[in-house]
Design a protein around this motif. Structure first.
Motif, PDB file in Angstrom:
ATOM      1  N   LEU A  99      41.194 -45.042  -9.369  1.00  0.00           N
ATOM      2  CA  LEU A  99      39.750 -45.370  -8.967  1.00  0.00           C
ATOM      3  C   LEU A  99      38.832 -46.200  -9.969  1.00  0.00           C
ATOM      4  N   ALA A 100      39.352 -47.371  -9.865  1.00  0.00           N
ATOM      5  CA  ALA A 100      38.478 -48.137 -10.693  1.00  0.00           C
ATOM      6  C   ALA A 100      36.752 -48.310 -10.824  1.00  0.00           C
ATOM      7  N   GLY A 101      36.205 -48.367 -12.284  1.00  0.00           N
ATOM      8  CA  GLY A 101      34.800 -47.796 -12.143  1.00  0.00           C
ATOM      9  C   GLY A 101      34.212 -47.066 -11.360  1.00  0.00           C
ATOM     10  N   ALA A 102      34.875 -45.810 -11.814  1.00  0.00           N
ATOM     11  CA  ALA A 102      34.015 -44.804 -11.265  1.00  0.00           C
ATOM     12  C   ALA A 102      34.677 -44.142 -12.471  1.00  0.00           C
ATOM     13  N   THR A 103      33.272 -43.290 -13.052  1.00  0.00           N
ATOM     14  CA  THR A 103      33.094 -42.672 -14.366  1.00  0.00           C
ATOM     15  C   THR A 103      33.546 -41.264 -14.227  1.00  0.00           C
ATOM     16  N   SER A 104      32.370 -41.018 -14.013  1.00  0.00           N
ATOM     17  CA  SER A 104      32.845 -38.667 -13.908  1.00  0.00           C
ATOM     18  C   SER A 104      32.863 -38.212 -12.230  1.00  0.00           C
ATOM     19  N   VAL A 105      33.516 -37.168 -11.810  1.00  0.00           N
ATOM     20  CA  VAL A 105      33.186 -35.968 -10.939  1.00  0.00           C
ATOM     21  C   VAL A 105      32.227 -35.425 -11.539  1.00  0.00           C
ATOM     22  N   VAL A 106      30.929 -35.182 -10.428  1.00  0.00           N
ATOM     23  CA  VAL A 106      30.145 -33.573 -11.591  1.00  0.00           C
ATOM     24  C   VAL A 106      29.560 -32.616 -10.370  1.00  0.00           C
ATOM     25  N   TYR A 107      29.485 -31.596  -9.897  1.00  0.00           N
ATOM     26  CA  TYR A 107      28.955 -30.679  -9.559  1.00  0.00           C
ATOM     27  C   TYR A 107      27.625 -30.434  -9.596  1.00  0.00           C
ATOM     28  N   VAL A 108      26.734 -30.852  -8.625  1.00  0.00           N
ATOM     29  CA  VAL A 108      25.491 -30.692  -8.885  1.00  0.00           C
ATOM     30  C   VAL A 108      24.452 -29.206  -8.105  1.00  0.00           C
ATOM     31  N   VAL A 109      23.704 -29.213  -8.655  1.00  0.00           N
ATOM     32  CA  VAL A 109      22.962 -27.949  -8.363  1.00  0.00           C
ATOM     33  C   VAL A 109      21.550 -27.528  -8.428  1.00  0.00           C
ATOM     34  N   PRO A 110      20.637 -27.513  -7.439  1.00  0.00           N
ATOM     35  CA  PRO A 110      19.630 -27.496  -6.806  1.00  0.00           C
ATOM     36  C   PRO A 110      18.596 -26.450  -7.546  1.00  0.00           C
ATOM     37  N   ARG A 202      25.920 -53.426 -19.555  1.00  0.00           N
ATOM     38  CA  ARG A 202      25.113 -52.403 -19.086  1.00  0.00           C
ATOM     39  C   ARG A 202      25.044 -53.469 -17.485  1.00  0.00           C
ATOM     40  N   GLN A 203      25.783 -52.830 -16.314  1.00  0.00           N
ATOM     41  CA  GLN A 203      25.998 -53.101 -15.219  1.00  0.00           C
ATOM     42  C   GLN A 203      25.567 -52.222 -13.984  1.00  0.00           C
ATOM     43  N   MET A 204      25.044 -52.606 -12.849  1.00  0.00           N
ATOM     44  CA  MET A 204      24.506 -52.460 -12.169  1.00  0.00           C
ATOM     45  C   MET A 204      25.252 -51.286 -11.220  1.00  0.00           C
ATOM     46  N   SER A 205      24.844 -50.336 -10.814  1.00  0.00           N
ATOM     47  CA  SER A 205      26.031 -48.984 -10.452  1.00  0.00           C
ATOM     48  C   SER A 205      25.785 -48.322  -9.022  1.00  0.00           C
ATOM     49  N   PHE A 206      26.011 -47.673  -8.776  1.00  0.00           N
ATOM     50  CA  PHE A 206      26.117 -46.659  -7.237  1.00  0.00           C
ATOM     51  C   PHE A 206      26.665 -45.337  -7.929  1.00  0.00           C
ATOM     52  N   VAL A 207      26.125 -44.156  -6.683  1.00  0.00           N
ATOM     53  CA  VAL A 207      26.666 -42.418  -7.003  1.00  0.00           C
ATOM     54  C   VAL A 207      27.026 -43.247  -5.419  1.00  0.00           C
ATOM     55  N   LEU A 208      28.407 -42.233  -5.020  1.00  0.00           N
ATOM     56  CA  LEU A 208      28.484 -41.606  -4.157  1.00  0.00           C
ATOM     57  C   LEU A 208      28.413 -39.834  -4.096  1.00  0.00           C
ATOM     58  N   THR A 209      27.838 -39.760  -3.435  1.00  0.00           N
ATOM     59  CA  THR A 209      27.160 -38.140  -2.341  1.00  0.00           C
ATOM     60  C   THR A 209      27.583 -37.282  -1.403  1.00  0.00           C
ATOM     61  N   ALA A 210      28.353 -35.912  -1.866  1.00  0.00           N
ATOM     62  CA  ALA A 210      28.274 -35.449  -0.928  1.00  0.00           C
ATOM     63  C   ALA A 210      28.115 -34.065  -0.681  1.00  0.00           C
ATOM     64  N   SER A 225      25.650 -25.273  -1.163  1.00  0.00           N
ATOM     65  CA  SER A 225      25.223 -25.134  -2.022  1.00  0.00           C
ATOM     66  C   SER A 225      25.092 -25.702  -3.393  1.00  0.00           C
ATOM     67  N   GLY A 226      25.402 -27.227  -2.830  1.00  0.00           N
ATOM     68  CA  GLY A 226      25.156 -28.139  -4.289  1.00  0.00           C
ATOM     69  C   GLY A 226      25.904 -29.489  -3.519  1.00  0.00           C
ATOM     70  N   TRP A 227      26.682 -30.247  -4.430  1.00  0.00           N
ATOM     71  CA  TRP A 227      26.919 -31.939  -3.883  1.00  0.00           C
ATOM     72  C   TRP A 227      27.886 -32.161  -4.915  1.00  0.00           C
ATOM     73  N   ILE A 228      29.143 -33.071  -4.377  1.00  0.00           N
ATOM     74  CA  ILE A 228      29.872 -33.763  -5.394  1.00  0.00           C
ATOM     75  C   ILE A 228      29.185 -34.980  -5.658  1.00  0.00           C
ATOM     76  N   LEU A 229      28.833 -35.612  -6.965  1.00  0.00           N
ATOM     77  CA  LEU A 229      28.827 -36.929  -6.960  1.00  0.00           C
ATOM     78  C   LEU A 229      29.748 -37.541  -8.501  1.00  0.00           C
ATOM     79  N   MET A 230      29.299 -38.508  -7.745  1.00  0.00           N
ATOM     80  CA  MET A 230      30.377 -39.210  -8.161  1.00  0.00           C
ATOM     81  C   MET A 230      30.032 -40.922  -8.717  1.00  0.00           C
ATOM     82  N   GLY A 231      29.751 -41.289 -10.070  1.00  0.00           N
ATOM     83  CA  GLY A 231      29.518 -42.674 -10.823  1.00  0.00           C
ATOM     84  C   GLY A 231      30.332 -43.817 -10.174  1.00  0.00           C
TER      85      GLY A 231
END
Length: 745
Positions: A99-110, A202-210, A225-231
């Motif tokens: 996945l070119a440009g994808a930096t990381s995938v993280v699990y986010v909790v509130p 630096r680049q202009m970027s996005f995050v995808l989240t579900a 329970s949280g979100w999956i977030l990918m840069g």
């Protein structure tokens, strides 16, 4: 009187010569203008088609990222107690998806301010003993990263414990995903992990989240329970998405809204061509709940079939010819005496003029013969003036047809391919009455074209001196494009069916797990002993394993379908040994009696040019099947060998002595979710293993078949490219002779 008459004749000759020169120049420049207009129209059409390819490529590429985030979110929610090890297991397939440009995938909790300590303590017990949550100022709700996986070569501080809430763009994306329950994408902004980089990097970027949904252990309800977030870095994504389709010809700029709602240029790909970008085209793509804009620009002269020097050549040649004719008129009109004195010079000039005219006519004929579009020109009486070879290949008249009925004569039908076209509706006939037709679709079918061709026809009337002198039509063969559109529609239908089957196969073991979990909870409440509860727990574990196998197979199937090929030289024997070791090492337990081992024989195998990860999955599935599908109590026997293929590739045979595949089932075993009825009961599986194998071999330009193994069992044969050949290139055919060899490792 004679002098006056001579001067009058000289003036008349001069006037006549000037009129001839003027008419010739008008005709030459008119033809040049018509050619220039046609070239410009063709260049615009070329850019529009390439813009469609750019939009399609970017849409397909970002769709892979959206699908990956949604799949990881669904897989993460399947775990009752998510740990660092389980998160690593779920996200491991992403490393191979490129996945070119994808930096990381993280699990986010509130967490609110009052929940920070408890949240930190809970996730420390789940595999992050050194976790330290770092709130970024007073906010209504903090959004902390806990588990993470790098997807690129980035290094630096760990991602765990960061408060994502300090950036407004990802916060809005997370809220949108929470509200809709679907994958969401942020506005364009600079990632938190990139803010310490030099400005130029630096680049202009996005995050995808579900959103990640889990089952409440108390109420049994589905809760978030949280979100999956990918840069996702914009420039790296665009470079990869358009590396094939732009071909160094186009300038492409990706524009999206920033956090303030203003459109900003996120990334750009620049053409190596110089010159003014006089052609532009715009398009847009839908990404989750946002829309991106694509602006495409190119110099018209740089596009294949674009603007060239032909109009200038026509104008200059026509003008020269007009001047030559005017001079000839002057010579003839100035008197017999002068004509007789210069007859030899005039004859020489006439020969040169004829040679130039022939050269120009030959040039025009060469141009007409070289273009791939069919061109037909007729005069006002419907007589053919131009009928180039491309038109002849596309349009053949039908024998014994009415010469006056052009539609029947050539076998023209409407776009549906069934309704005969009327002669009066043909674009060329309509052009004779002054109508313009742009890209009308017609189908041609006759004894010369038993397989119908779909043609895009544009026709225009030809005018000269305020009167129509004929018509011209251009025929473009779009049969392949229409077939591709039909294939794309069929692929969409297949994907919908694929999603329905996958959802059903995931729901079934989930229902089993839920039912047995309820029985386990009831047994615990009743105080049942361990011996009674262990079978129930085993059924739950079995159901979870089945869902995990299906998820792994789905990810492998998607990778085999969409992943980019990373071709490299691979020693096939070494790869086979690794797979065999994976399937047999667990049978050898130190300090315990050794059970009978499977009989696996591996012959000499060659060096192949393949994607290592995909081919390892192929071998793992096939060798695993050969070991699994044996009769109870029977020791597995497997033979792996290689043979030269007629097309210069190598054929790999994997033969076993197992239960075999019925002959009527052998052509269908490579279909997604297809399982042989005799195997479904006693042998676990998802029905995707051989479908994955078929995709992998197909991506490498080979084929795979199943057959009976002489003496019993199954023989699976597939072909791969040898080192030194490419999966789609023309290959040298090896003679199939006794003793023919290829280099093996």
């Amino acid at each position: 009187m004679r002098g006056l008459a001579a001067r009058l004749r000289a003036r008349q000759a001069l006037l006549l010569a000037g009129m001839v020169a003027l008419i010739a120049m008008i005709a030459a420049f008119g033809a040049a203008a018509a050619l220039a207009a046609g070239q410009h129209d063709n260049a615009e059409l070329q850019l529009a088609r390439r813009n469609e390819l750019v939009v399609a490529a970017a849409t397909a590429e970002i769709g892979r990222y959206v699908d990956a985030v949604g799949a990881i979110a669904s897989a993460t929610g399947a775990f009752e107690n998510l740990t660092a090890a389980k998160f690593a297991q779920v996200t491991a397939p992403l490393a191979g998806r490129q996945l070119a440009g994808a930096t990381s995938v993280v699990y986010v909790v509130p967490a609110t301010d009052g929940q920070i300590a408890a949240t930190q303590a809970r996730w420390r017990t789940r595999g992050l003993p050194n976790l330290r949550l770092q709130p970024a100022g007073p906010v209504r709700e903090h959004l902390f990263t806990v588990f993470s996986r790098w997807l690129d070569d980035s290094t630096g501080r760990p991602l765990s414990g960061i408060d994502v809430g300090q950036a407004p763009a990802p916060v809005r994306a997370l809220e949108a995903a929470r509200h809709t329950g679907q994958v969401s994408i942020s506005d364009a902004y600079q990632l938190l992990i990139d803010r310490n980089l030099p400005e130029a990097q630096r680049q202009m970027s996005f995050v995808l989240t579900a959103p990640v949904y889990a089952t409440s252990p108390v109420t049994g309800a589905r809760i978030q329970s949280g979100w999956i977030l990918m840069g996702l870095r914009g420039q790296q994504f665009l470079d990869t998405a358009l590396s094939q389709v732009s071909q160094g010809l186009l300038d492409v700029t990706l524009t999206a809204d920033d956090a303030a709602g203003h459109p900003v240029a996120v990334a750009a790909v620049r053409s190596t061509n110089i010159g003014r970008r006089d052609l532009t085209s715009d398009g847009s793509i839908t990404v989750a709940d946002h829309r991106w804009q694509l602006h495409v620009a190119a110099p018209a002269a740089a596009l294949p079939g674009g603007i060239n020097e032909l109009p200038a050549v026509v104008a200059v040649a026509g003008s020269l010819l007009g001047l030559i004719l005017a001079g000839l008129v002057w010579v003839l009109a100035t008197g017999r005496a002068r004509a007789e004195a210069k007859v030899r010079t005039a004859t020489s000039d006439l020969v040169a003029a004829e040679s130039t005219a022939r050269e120009q006519a030959g040039l025009l004929e060469a141009v007409m013969n070289s273009i791939s579009d069919g061109v037909v020109v007729i005069d006002e009486h419907s007589n053919q003036l131009v009928f180039n070879p491309a038109a002849h290949d596309m349009i053949h008249s039908t024998e014994h047809a009415d010469e006056r009925d052009l539609a029947a004569r050539y076998g023209f039908y409407e776009a549906d391919g069934v309704t005969p076209c009327r002669t009066a509706d043909l674009p060329l006939v309509r052009a004779l009455i002054g109508e313009h037709t742009e890209q009308a679709e017609l189908v041609i079918r006759n004894e010369n074209h038993p397989e119908p061709l779909t043609l895009s026809v544009s026709a225009r009337p030809l005018h000269r001196a305020n009167s129509q002198v004929g018509a011209v039509a251009v025929f473009h063969d779009v049969t392949a494009r229409k077939a591709a559109e039909a294939e794309l529609a069929a692929s969409i239908n297949d994907l919908q069916a694929f999603a329905a089957v996958a959802a059903h196969d995931l729901r079934t073991p989930l229902s089993v797990v839920a039912g047995y979990a309820e029985l386990l909870s009831y047994g615990l409440a009743e105080g049942d002993d361990v011996a009674t509860l262990q079978p129930i727990a085993a059924r739950i574990t079995s159901g979870v394993d089945r869902m995990r196998r299906l998820i792994d197979d789905l990810l492998a199937y998607a990778t085999a379908r969409d992943g980019r090929l990373n071709l490299e030289p691979v020693p096939l024997r070494k790869l086979v040994d690794e797979v065999v070791a994976d399937h047999t090492t667990h049978l050898r337990v130190p300090g315990e009696p050794q059970p009978p081992m499977p009989d696996i024989t591996t012959a000499a195998l060659p060096l192949v040019l393949v994607d290592r990860a995909m081919v390892r999955q192929l071998l793992d599935n096939l060798i695993g099947n050969a070991l699994k599908y044996t009769r109870p109590g029977q020791l597995a026997h497997v033979v792996i060998s290689a043979h030269p293929a007629p097309d210069g590739r190598v054929r790999i045979d994997i033969a076993d002595r197992g239960i075999g595949i019925p002959a009527d089932e052998q052509p269908r075993v490579f279909t997604s979710f297809h399982r042989v009825a005799q195997h479904a009961g006693g042998y676990p599986g998802t029905g995707l293993g051989l479908a994955i194998c078929h995709r992998v071999v197909e991506r490498h330009g080979g084929d795979i078949v199943a057959a009976d193994n002489p003496g019993g069992g199954t023989l699976i044969s597939f072909t791969l490219p040898l080192m030194g050949t490419a999966p789609v290139a023309t290959r040298r055919v090896l003679p199939h002779l006794p003793g023919a060899t290829i280099p093996y490792s």
